[in-house]
Design a protein around this motif. Sequence first.
Motif, short mmCIF file in Angstrom:
data_model
loop_
_atom_site.label_atom_id
_atom_site.label_comp_id
_atom_site.label_asym_id
_atom_site.label_seq_id
_atom_site.Cartn_x
_atom_site.Cartn_y
_atom_site.Cartn_z
N UNK A 1 14.96 -7.54 -4.45
CA UNK A 1 14.42 -8.84 -4.76
C UNK A 1 13.85 -9.98 -5.72
N UNK A 2 13.85 -11.26 -5.73
CA UNK A 2 14.10 -11.90 -6.15
C UNK A 2 12.56 -12.46 -7.03
N UNK A 3 11.46 -11.61 -6.54
CA UNK A 3 10.61 -11.61 -6.64
C UNK A 3 9.29 -11.13 -8.02
N UNK A 4 9.68 -11.52 -9.43
CA UNK A 4 8.91 -11.13 -10.29
C UNK A 4 8.31 -9.98 -10.48
N UNK A 5 7.24 -9.85 -9.67
CA UNK A 5 6.07 -9.18 -8.47
C UNK A 5 5.95 -7.94 -8.43
N UNK A 6 7.40 -8.31 -7.44
CA UNK A 6 8.39 -7.36 -6.72
C UNK A 6 9.35 -5.93 -7.85
N UNK A 7 9.83 -6.57 -8.82
CA UNK A 7 10.85 -6.09 -9.60
C UNK A 7 10.12 -3.93 -9.64
N UNK A 8 9.54 -4.38 -9.94
CA UNK A 8 9.09 -2.20 -10.42
C UNK A 8 9.34 -2.01 -8.85
N UNK A 9 9.31 -2.67 -8.18
CA UNK A 9 9.76 -2.02 -6.31
C UNK A 9 10.86 -1.51 -6.10
N UNK A 10 12.04 -2.20 -6.46
CA UNK A 10 13.33 -1.58 -6.27
C UNK A 10 13.85 0.04 -6.65
N UNK A 11 14.16 0.68 -5.57
CA UNK A 11 14.33 2.08 -5.25
C UNK A 11 13.20 2.71 -4.77
N UNK A 12 12.15 1.94 -4.46
CA UNK A 12 11.29 2.34 -4.17
C UNK A 12 10.83 2.37 -2.71
N UNK A 13 10.10 3.41 -1.71
CA UNK A 13 9.51 2.67 -0.73
C UNK A 13 9.23 1.84 -0.59
N UNK A 14 8.41 1.04 0.59
CA UNK A 14 6.86 -0.02 -0.16
C UNK A 14 6.69 -0.15 1.39
N UNK A 15 5.21 -0.67 1.89
CA UNK A 15 4.72 -0.29 2.68
C UNK A 15 4.69 -1.80 3.48
N UNK A 16 5.10 -2.90 4.04
CA UNK A 16 4.88 -4.57 5.20
C UNK A 16 4.13 -4.21 6.18
N UNK A 17 3.66 -5.20 6.47
CA UNK A 17 3.40 -5.50 7.30
C UNK A 17 3.86 -6.97 7.86
N UNK A 18 4.14 -6.96 9.25
CA UNK A 18 4.26 -8.51 9.73
C UNK A 18 4.49 -8.69 11.58
N UNK A 19 4.89 -9.51 11.59
CA UNK A 19 5.05 -9.62 13.37
C UNK A 19 6.87 -9.15 13.45
N UNK A 20 7.35 -8.90 14.36
CA UNK A 20 9.05 -7.69 14.28
C UNK A 20 9.19 -8.54 16.14
N UNK A 21 10.08 -9.02 16.19
CA UNK A 21 11.52 -8.44 17.72
C UNK A 21 11.57 -7.11 18.08
N UNK A 22 12.56 -6.73 16.72
CA UNK A 22 13.12 -5.44 17.61
C UNK A 22 13.28 -5.05 15.59
N UNK A 23 13.56 -4.09 15.65
CA UNK A 23 13.28 -3.03 14.17
C UNK A 23 14.68 -2.25 14.39
#
Length: 736
Positions: free
Chosen positions: A30-52
């Motif tokens: 990540x390039x977001x300082x606030x998200x550094x603690x989540x590296x190597x961890x699973x995180x819930x995300x939400x959004x609109x996607x065509x195909x995952x």
Amino acid sequence: MKNYIKGKFTRTIFSSNNGYVIGLLKVQDTNDEEMMDYIDKSLTFTGYFADLKQDDMYYLYGSPMEHPKYGFQYQVHEYERVKPEGKDGVIEFLSSDLFPGIGEKMAKQIVHTLGENALDRILEEEECLALVPKLSTAKAKKIVSILNRYEESHKTIVYLTELGFSMRDALLIYNKYKENTIRQIENNIFEVLNDLDELSFPKIDELRDQLHIEDNDERRVKACIFYIAKEITFQTGDTYFTFDELYYGVRNYLKYEISMEIFSMMLEELVTEKYFVQNGEEYELSHLHEAEQQIIHKLKYLSEQEKTEYKKLDASLEELEKVNQITYNSDQRAAIKQALEHNLLIITGGPGTGKTTIIKAIVDLYKELNNLSDQKLMERVKLLAPTGRASKRMSESTHLPATTIHRFLKWNKDNNSFLVNKYNKDQSHLIIVDEVSMIDTFLFYHLLEGLTNNIKLILVGDYHQLPSVGPGQLLRDFTLSDCIPTIYLNLLYRQEENSYITTLANEIKDGELSEFFMETKDDYTFLECSTESIPPSLMNLCKKMVSKGYDAKRVQLMAPMYRGRCGIDDLNKDLQKVFNPEDPMKNELRVGDIIYREGDKILQLVNMPEENVFNGDLGYIEKIDYAYKSKSGKNEIYVDYDGLIVKYQPKDFNKIKHGFIISIHKSQGSEFDCVVMPMTKSYFRMLYRKLIYTGITRAKNKLILIGEPQAFVYAVRNHDENMRKTHLREKILNSF
């Protein structure tokens, strides 16, 4: 540079038909300082996607957020698939389930022959696969096809977002047209409006320059005609319109001269293409016309069914009177009996005429005559209303479970569809619908679609109240057609000595005020004052009421308009000082020019079915948490709706406002112990009979009017509110 998290998509938690996904990502970078603690961890995300694709790598661009119910999440605004990197990554990718028949051995052979950039080489020049030993032509074609499909969705989404669509809208379009998306957009972008209700003409029209569409392009003008027709329908409630309304509406919107001849030709084409139904100089939207036809067909069918014969009906009704210690009048007895005997009945009457009493009697008698247990009764009988507050009031009055029509039909807000429909009908035997005057044509059509033909349908309401927000005036047209069995309730039951509310309601309904409307009664007062004196007089009145034990829960103020010194917005600020004054022990939060304070009365402005709160619900601020101490790092307002606590963050603050005084429209479907209504000529535009009637009939025990008697008299005499144009009554007369 945009903030991102990069990682492997591991699991879908939830996905909707329109591409909205809640999933898990194993964060690697990540390039977001606030998200550094989540590296190597699973995180819930939400959004609109065509195909995952599970186990694929993605860049997710967005920001962290704290969901009131689900906790910390990453909200995705854009995303990008990461192509497999390195020799081992490409081998793993080509030997995955995405490429059936290509095992690890063949994947290694492809990478050995074409190198680590094999995927790019294949996409640029598919013939390079011929260099791979022992790879058949069929398997080579399959690899190329899958890779192209794999890349196509992302490229299409990028194309749409670069045109100016949001990620959500881009996903809606892509999920509809898939590989044909770009061809559809470039051929006729306006046709998207026919397939996707979520997109608007103004939004599409903004993009026309990028697609080199001229102002007078026929595709644009025809799409605008259809748009203006829908706007007229939903702004006025009319179900048909004239040629001139459409012509001048389109010309004013497009802001250029279009000849009547050319316009007429385009309108004729739209009729031919089944967008409109024409009747002389009048036009109806085809889907609205069809909805009306289906409503008429169903109601006609129900009205023609044979009566249900109950041998002990009269005896059982008399026994019910003894149990409930009540004597039903002749109209009430007729309503109860006909509701049980016939498959279709309208019960209409003003406040205090016993509509709720009859509903309870119908259900009690139905249970007795059919020898049903409580469980069976709930399976076979449903009580419905158009709003959450109306259904709650129905339940409180009858002591029976009631629900909104949307919840009964299992509304899916993601795609605005109903799970209970003509292909999946509800199996209830008796449906009673209250506050039918609030139901628009489309909702009633969907309700009938979800009911079996073997149903008893009872429609209850008062068509003298305000009509629905959406198109039509169903209850009025049904009742005045004289084709549908109808019981009129006229005898007043809330009429005690020196009681006046129900008498006043009937006088307003008939447009004939008596000279007694200025006299004080036990349940009614008119406090005369000038427009300029209304705000301070209201403050003084409410202070006196508070001193006598009335609080914001017992008193509901209402007005017709939001703006002006006597408007809802200004008066709410005044009333906050009376009902919930500044207190050093109470947290406050400024939002724009509004100060929210713990203990404030709050009005919900939109439906939030996921939180079980709906437009018009009233609650109280339980607590306010400031950003520096909340888990989310954002200001939070917690509102208590009769025991249901809902958390609002800054993005949600526009969904609420103060509710010390609310609009009469928002009050519909509710009842309050005490109602206070200012009356002033400054409300001139909104002073008409149906609105005032709706307001005063919200009062259960006490009604106080304050202001100018002349304004009140004018409103009662003014029957010239914009009457809706509908042909439903005539259609019923011609069909029955």
